[in-house]
Write a protein that holds these residues in place. Structure first.
Motif, PDB file in Angstrom:
ATOM      1  N   UNK A  15       4.641   7.293   2.186  1.00 38.66           N
ATOM      2  CA  UNK A  15       4.771   6.124   3.054  1.00 38.66           C
ATOM      3  C   UNK A  15       4.351   4.881   2.278  1.00 38.66           C
ATOM      4  N   UNK A  16       5.115   3.813   2.431  1.00 39.56           N
ATOM      5  CA  UNK A  16       4.751   2.518   1.857  1.00 39.56           C
ATOM      6  C   UNK A  16       4.567   1.531   3.003  1.00 39.56           C
ATOM      7  N   UNK A  27       0.862  -1.174   0.000  1.00 36.65           N
ATOM      8  CA  UNK A  27       0.000   0.000   0.000  1.00 36.65           C
ATOM      9  C   UNK A  27       0.899   1.224   0.000  1.00 36.65           C
ATOM     10  N   UNK A  28       0.748   2.056  -1.032  1.00 33.29           N
ATOM     11  CA  UNK A  28       1.600   3.238  -1.167  1.00 33.29           C
ATOM     12  C   UNK A  28       0.741   4.482  -1.022  1.00 33.29           C
ATOM     13  N   UNK A  29       1.102   5.324  -0.062  1.00 30.60           N
ATOM     14  CA  UNK A  29       0.457   6.615   0.128  1.00 30.60           C
ATOM     15  C   UNK A  29       1.405   7.664  -0.431  1.00 30.60           C
ATOM     16  N   UNK A  76       9.450   6.870   1.886  1.00 28.85           N
ATOM     17  CA  UNK A  76       9.931   7.074   0.518  1.00 28.85           C
ATOM     18  C   UNK A  76      11.332   7.668   0.534  1.00 28.85           C
ATOM     19  N   UNK A  77      12.199   7.083  -0.281  1.00 27.25           N
ATOM     20  CA  UNK A  77      13.571   7.578  -0.422  1.00 27.25           C
ATOM     21  C   UNK A  77      13.661   8.409  -1.696  1.00 27.25           C
ATOM     22  N   UNK A 126      13.105   5.706  -9.217  1.00 26.81           N
ATOM     23  CA  UNK A 126      11.694   5.314  -9.301  1.00 26.81           C
ATOM     24  C   UNK A 126      11.042   5.323  -7.912  1.00 26.81           C
ATOM     25  N   UNK A 127      10.238   4.301  -7.600  1.00 22.37           N
ATOM     26  CA  UNK A 127       9.633   4.297  -6.268  1.00 22.37           C
ATOM     27  C   UNK A 127      10.411   3.350  -5.380  1.00 22.37           C
ATOM     28  N   UNK A 128      11.124   3.918  -4.443  1.00 18.87           N
ATOM     29  CA  UNK A 128      11.898   3.148  -3.480  1.00 18.87           C
ATOM     30  C   UNK A 128      11.590   3.697  -2.096  1.00 18.87           C
TER      31      UNK A 128
END
Length: 130
Positions: A64-65, A57-59, A78-79, A84-86
């Motif tokens: 926040x993941x 679940x990604x907000x 989130x970094x 991309x999304x890390x």
């Protein structure tokens, strides 16, 4: 005479009982107004080739993941420095880079979940003939 008086009193009691009944008020229902959730949230479930399932679940509003794997929940931030999304915390890292989903334990470089998604390919291109 006693029977008549008793019957009359009983009749008056029944009559007054039914006459005094007013239609009851409807019970008031109070509903608390819930604020609308305007966060950009996406929820995905991935299954790898071994049948292992991960729920992510990604907000994106709060960066926040939340990862659910093997009955455990991991909250990651989130970094921005990584591609991309890390998202990561002190121990774990989740990344979704070009269809590769990886969840690993950082301090021992152990991959807990990995999935390489195949891109959906369209059929052969049709060419017009004249």
């Amino acid at each position: 005479m006693k029977k008549l008086l008793t019957a009359l009193l009983f009749g008056l009691a029944v009559l007054s009982q039914t006459a005094c009944k007013h239609p009851g008020k409807d019970a008031e229902t109070i509903t608390a107004a819930t604020p609308e959730n305007t966060d950009d949230i996406s929820k995905d479930v991935y299954v790898d080739s071994y049948g292992e399932k991960i729920e992510v679940t990604i907000n994106r509003t709060k960066n926040i993941a939340t990862v659910h794997l093997n009955g455990k929940t991991y909250d990651l931030k989130k970094s921005e420095a990584l591609p991309d999304y890390t998202a990561s915390n002190e121990e774990y890292q989740y990344s979704e880079i070009k269809g590769n989903i990886t969840f690993l334990k950082k301090n021992v470089d152990m991959v807990l979940f990995h999935l390489k998604q195949t891109k959906k390919e369209s059929g052969p291109a049709k060419m017009a003939s004249y």
